[in-house]
Motif scaffolding. Structure first.
Motif, PDB file in Angstrom:
ATOM      1  N   LEU A 136       0.822  -1.213   0.000  1.00 45.09           N
ATOM      2  CA  LEU A 136       0.000   0.000   0.000  1.00 45.09           C
ATOM      3  C   LEU A 136       0.857   1.265   0.000  1.00 45.09           C
ATOM      4  O   LEU A 136       0.349   2.359  -0.236  1.00 45.09           O
ATOM      5  N   LEU A 137       2.153   1.101   0.273  1.00 45.21           N
ATOM      6  CA  LEU A 137       3.080   2.240   0.331  1.00 45.21           C
ATOM      7  C   LEU A 137       4.012   2.256  -0.876  1.00 45.21           C
ATOM      8  O   LEU A 137       5.092   2.835  -0.831  1.00 45.21           O
ATOM      9  N   SER A 138       3.584   1.610  -1.967  1.00 44.08           N
ATOM     10  CA  SER A 138       4.381   1.554  -3.211  1.00 44.08           C
ATOM     11  C   SER A 138       5.713   0.846  -3.000  1.00 44.08           C
ATOM     12  O   SER A 138       6.744   1.234  -3.541  1.00 44.08           O
ATOM     13  N   GLY A 139       5.689  -0.234  -2.211  1.00 42.27           N
ATOM     14  CA  GLY A 139       6.908  -0.981  -1.958  1.00 42.27           C
ATOM     15  C   GLY A 139       7.503  -1.605  -3.202  1.00 42.27           C
ATOM     16  O   GLY A 139       8.730  -1.714  -3.324  1.00 42.27           O
ATOM     17  N   ALA A 140       6.672  -2.013  -4.164  1.00 45.60           N
ATOM     18  CA  ALA A 140       7.186  -2.583  -5.411  1.00 45.60           C
ATOM     19  C   ALA A 140       7.910  -1.525  -6.236  1.00 45.60           C
ATOM     20  O   ALA A 140       8.863  -1.827  -6.956  1.00 45.60           O
ATOM     21  N   TRP A 141       7.461  -0.281  -6.146  1.00 45.90           N
ATOM     22  CA  TRP A 141       8.130   0.850  -6.816  1.00 45.90           C
ATOM     23  C   TRP A 141       9.560   0.971  -6.298  1.00 45.90           C
ATOM     24  O   TRP A 141      10.498   1.194  -7.063  1.00 45.90           O
ATOM     25  N   LEU A 142       9.726   0.796  -4.987  1.00 43.80           N
ATOM     26  CA  LEU A 142      11.055   0.854  -4.381  1.00 43.80           C
ATOM     27  C   LEU A 142      11.901  -0.334  -4.840  1.00 43.80           C
ATOM     28  O   LEU A 142      13.077  -0.175  -5.181  1.00 43.80           O
ATOM     29  N   ALA A 143      11.305  -1.526  -4.868  1.00 49.62           N
ATOM     30  CA  ALA A 143      12.043  -2.722  -5.269  1.00 49.62           C
ATOM     31  C   ALA A 143      12.553  -2.624  -6.696  1.00 49.62           C
ATOM     32  O   ALA A 143      13.653  -3.107  -7.009  1.00 49.62           O
ATOM     33  N   ALA A 144      11.796  -1.978  -7.567  1.00 49.37           N
ATOM     34  CA  ALA A 144      12.197  -1.853  -8.972  1.00 49.37           C
ATOM     35  C   ALA A 144      13.457  -1.024  -9.146  1.00 49.37           C
ATOM     36  O   ALA A 144      14.141  -1.130 -10.176  1.00 49.37           O
ATOM     37  N   LEU A 145      13.802  -0.201  -8.157  1.00 51.31           N
ATOM     38  CA  LEU A 145      14.998   0.639  -8.235  1.00 51.31           C
ATOM     39  C   LEU A 145      16.224  -0.023  -7.621  1.00 51.31           C
ATOM     40  O   LEU A 145      17.353   0.417  -7.860  1.00 51.31           O
ATOM     41  N   GLY A 178      -1.097  -5.262 -18.571  1.00 52.04           N
ATOM     42  CA  GLY A 178      -1.348  -4.050 -19.334  1.00 52.04           C
ATOM     43  C   GLY A 178      -0.046  -3.504 -19.885  1.00 52.04           C
ATOM     44  O   GLY A 178       1.024  -4.082 -19.699  1.00 52.04           O
ATOM     45  N   VAL A 179      -0.133  -2.359 -20.566  1.00 53.82           N
ATOM     46  CA  VAL A 179       1.067  -1.801 -21.197  1.00 53.82           C
ATOM     47  C   VAL A 179       2.004  -1.181 -20.176  1.00 53.82           C
ATOM     48  O   VAL A 179       3.161  -0.899 -20.478  1.00 53.82           O
ATOM     49  N   SER A 180       1.505  -0.942 -18.973  1.00 54.96           N
ATOM     50  CA  SER A 180       2.357  -0.349 -17.947  1.00 54.96           C
ATOM     51  C   SER A 180       1.988  -0.940 -16.595  1.00 54.96           C
ATOM     52  O   SER A 180       1.044  -1.710 -16.466  1.00 54.96           O
ATOM     53  N   GLY A 181       2.795  -0.577 -15.582  1.00 59.11           N
ATOM     54  CA  GLY A 181       2.531  -1.039 -14.231  1.00 59.11           C
ATOM     55  C   GLY A 181       3.070  -0.020 -13.251  1.00 59.11           C
ATOM     56  O   GLY A 181       4.087   0.631 -13.515  1.00 59.11           O
ATOM     57  N   ALA A 182       2.391   0.124 -12.111  1.00 55.45           N
ATOM     58  CA  ALA A 182       2.775   1.130 -11.121  1.00 55.45           C
ATOM     59  C   ALA A 182       4.230   1.036 -10.664  1.00 55.45           C
ATOM     60  O   ALA A 182       4.870   2.063 -10.430  1.00 55.45           O
TER      61      ALA A 182
END
Length: 385
Positions: A136-145, A178-182
């Protein structure tokens, strides 16, 4: 699930959880460690679109929260493997020529060498996910970096032990729904590097950029032929007069391919949503080197500071810190603060009963029981005296 009972320390204790205390630290995955292996299998199950089997080189980065009181729960992870040898949209974005077998008259030794040199400096991001409440805190966004940091580079070095000059220059990923992901949107390099790293051309200032199909080029789509039931495939065998059992279990779709051809039906009948390919890079010259198959100079291999990355990430749910100054305009500041507060509050209110993946199984069993009871009730009503 056995994993959840065997490794309870992996999960957040919501009675103690405080978003303001989060301190993400990275750990390089040891693929020979049984606990790490179990964690990776569990995380792979957490994705709504499962990833393919990891092949070739493998590297992984576990993200732990060292700031919580009394426990160190797992935030999430980035798991990477060797990139596909050929991927039409990706290859086209680098200007790589199509590859042909050595036995083909179209085989080009120089083009093959360029491809191999580029692939040697590239990894495929198979899993980038976060466990509750960090999702819920965009943890996957952090993992991608994580792969773009110094620790990510060290993980890559360990994955390519025999490479004399290891340099992870690009990360490729595919979004299945989809074509993108958060997790692959909004990584603004201006913020993440304090303006010290230039973005790759065509990325619009982000770390990841979607590779768009060229004019007249077919889009990449998800295919659901693998969901055909065993019964359907058996009927396909019967339709073609193929003796049951003659088709290898290791090639279960062969019968369907024969059946579709016999009926004159194109495989596109199984086509689903459009998918996206994203390439992550740092630096203005990185794409040029990958396109030419040349190594980046040692002074042109930028890495992100994990401390700065974390400071930017926490801005998504906490007040602005000194490590990442406010970027919202005065007009949008109130809206940004409301969004931060909502993420913060939603994470704090997340129920302990839903932290583990097994709660979905319990909910499914409950729904199935309710549906059965409803169906039984209707049957009794329609079959009355």
């Amino acid at each position: 699930m056995a994993f959840e009972s065997d490794h309870p320390d992996v999960f957040a204790q919501m009675a103690l959880f405080q978003p303001s205390a989060i301190q993400p630290v990275m750990e390089i995955v040891d693929f020979t460690d049984r606990r790490h292996h179990a964690i990776l299998r569990y995380l792979s199950s957490c994705q709504s679109v499962t990833s393919r089997k990891l092949v070739g080189r493998r590297m992984g980065l576990l993200l732990w929260d060292a700031g919580q009181t009394g426990h160190t729960p797992l935030i999430g992870a980035a798991i990477l493997a060797s990139p596909r040898f050929s991927q039409r949209l990706r290859d086209g974005s680098f200007g790589w020529e199509p590859d042909y077998p050595r036995t083909s008259r179209n085989f080009d030794e120089a083009a093959r060498a360029v491809r191999l040199a580029g692939l040697a400096r590239m990894m495929q991001l198979a899993v980038a996910c976060a466990l509750p409440p960090y999702n819920l805190l965009s943890g996957a966004w952090l993992a991608a970096l994580a792969p773009f940091t110094a620790v990510g580079q060290e993980a890559f070095r360990r994955a390519v032990r025999n490479e004399p000059d290891p340099d992870l220059a690009a990360v490729v990923t595919t979004t299945g729904k989809g074509v993108s992901g958060a997790p692959f949107r909004g990584h603004r390099l201006v913020q993440l590097s304090n303006r010290s790293i230039e973005a790759a051309p065509g990325s619009e200032g982000d770390v990841y950029a979607r590779v768009k199909p060229g004019e007249g080029s077919a889009t990449l789509r998800a295919y659901f032929d693998g969901l055909a039931s065993t019964t359907t495939k058996r009927l396909a065998c019967d339709l073609l007069g193929i003796e049951e059992g003659s088709i290898s279990e290791t090639d279960p779709d062969r019968a369907m391919a024969f059946a579709l051809k016999k009926l004159g039906i194109d495989r596109s009948v199984f086509a689903g949503n459009e998918m996206g390919i994203h390439v992550g890079m740092l630096g203005r010259e990185t794409r040029q080197h990958l396109s030419a198959g040349t190594p980046r100079p040692t002074n042109k291999r930028p890495r992100l500071s994990w401390e700065t990355v974390v400071a930017v990430w926490t801005k998504k749910f906490l007040p602005v810190s000194t490590g990442a100054p406010e970027t919202a305009t005065q007009a949008s500041l109130a809206e940004h603060n409301r969004a931060r507060r909502k993420k913060h509050d939603d994470a704090c209110a997340y129920p302990q009963s839903k932290v583990k993946l097994s709660h979905l199984l319990a909910e499914h069993s409950s729904r199935t029981a309710d549906e059965s009871a409803t169906a039984s009730g209707r049957s009794e009503l329609t079959s009355g005296p």
